[in-house]
Scaffold this active site. Structure first.
Site, mmCIF file in Angstrom:
data_model
loop_
_atom_site.group_PDB
_atom_site.id
_atom_site.type_symbol
_atom_site.label_atom_id
_atom_site.label_comp_id
_atom_site.label_asym_id
_atom_site.label_seq_id
_atom_site.Cartn_x
_atom_site.Cartn_y
_atom_site.Cartn_z
ATOM 1 N N TYR A 144 -2.652 -0.716 10.383
ATOM 2 C CA TYR A 144 -2.532 -1.031 8.954
ATOM 3 C C TYR A 144 -1.197 -0.537 8.405
ATOM 4 C CZ TYR A 144 -3.711 -1.020 3.952
ATOM 5 O OH TYR A 144 -3.721 -1.231 2.597
ATOM 6 N N SER A 148 0.863 -1.171 0.000
ATOM 7 C CA SER A 148 0.000 0.000 0.000
ATOM 8 C C SER A 148 0.901 1.223 0.000
ATOM 9 C CB SER A 148 -0.881 -0.009 1.261
ATOM 10 O OG SER A 148 -1.472 1.254 1.489
ATOM 11 N N LYS A 190 1.721 -2.890 6.730
ATOM 12 C CA LYS A 190 2.163 -2.755 5.344
ATOM 13 C C LYS A 190 3.630 -2.342 5.267
ATOM 14 C CE LYS A 190 -1.601 -4.027 3.296
ATOM 15 N NZ LYS A 190 -1.647 -5.291 2.529
#
Length: 250
Positions: free
Chosen positions: A154, A141, A158
């Site tokens: 998150y 991402s 990532k």
């Protein structure tokens, strides 16, 4: 251009919707056979039903290491070989990190980091035993590159996936195993449904993107196919940002 995927077999996790579905469809369109893994059995069945037998659905929970590792055996049993893994499945619960139960972080890391690590390890075992190499594509991402507020867990996951990609690429290159990462920005998928449903919120989001639009899932497929293809045989340890220019201006 012939990407030489007609004999290839790939596993795509999180394939029931969004970018995972787009990746599975693109690989199948190029002639590859695909084991499509997710928890949503109805969506997987619909995906497989439209594929002319090129996509085989397998229910899998990324939190269950035995189910994840078993995907390699499912691919070999169904199609006789394995050439590529697309680690796409992921979760992104939003919220301030202050006061957030640490079980949220543990869950995100389990799905976004441990699951891909388990599948990569199982695939590498197969690739090495087969002696033919293989390709692992991790779906990162733009949060792999820059942390984002309200997405601490998150972003951490990532970022970890980016470093895992580089480490495995360096470790496994001598076996002919290539490991790369794609870092998507905002794409018009269910993950952006709340933003797209609010005109003001959408306008504010698009102002951050130089192209002033979100990506379409189908725009990701060709990059997945290239990285799966033998034509990208000298590409490993790389991260490919596909975000309409958003990270380039930060």
């Amino acid at each position: 251009m012939d990407l030489r995927l007609s004999e290839h077999v790939a596993i795509v996790t999180g394939a029931s919707r969004g970018l995972g579905r787009a990746a599975a469809e693109a690989l199948a369109a190029e002639g590859a056979r695909v084991v499509a893994a997710a928890r949503s059995t109805d969506a997987l069945a619909a995906l497989a039903g439209d594929s002319g037998g090129r996509i085989h659905p397998v229910r899998c929970d990324m939190r269950d290491a035995s189910e994840v590792a078993g995907l390699t055996g499912a691919a070999v049993e169904r199609f006789g070989r394995l050439d590529c893994v697309v680690n796409n499945a992921g979760i992104a619960p939003a919220g301030t990190f202050v006061g957030q139960d640490l079980s949220v972080l543990a869950d995100v890391l389990a799905v976004n980091v441990t699951g891909p690590a388990v599948l990569s390890q199982a695939a590498a075992d197969h690739f090495i035993a087969a002696g033919a190499g293989g390709s692992i594509i991790n779906m990162g991402s733009t949060s792999s590159l820059k942390g984002k507020p309200l997405l601490a867990a998150y972003s951490a996951s990532k970022g970890a996936l980016a470093r895992l990609t580089e480490a495995l690429a360096a470790e496994w290159a001598r076996h002919g195993i290539r490991v790369n990462m794609i870092a998507p920005g905002a794409f018009a998928t269910d993950a952006q449904a709340q933003v797209m449903a609010d005109e003001a919120m959408l306008a504010a989001r698009l102002r951050k993107i130089p192209m002033r639009r979100m990506g379409e899932p189908a725009e990701l497929g060709p990059l997945v196919c290239y990285l799966a293809s033998p034509l990208s045989g000298f590409v490993t340890g790389a991260s490919f940002v596909i975000d309409g220019g958003e990270v380039s201006k930060l």
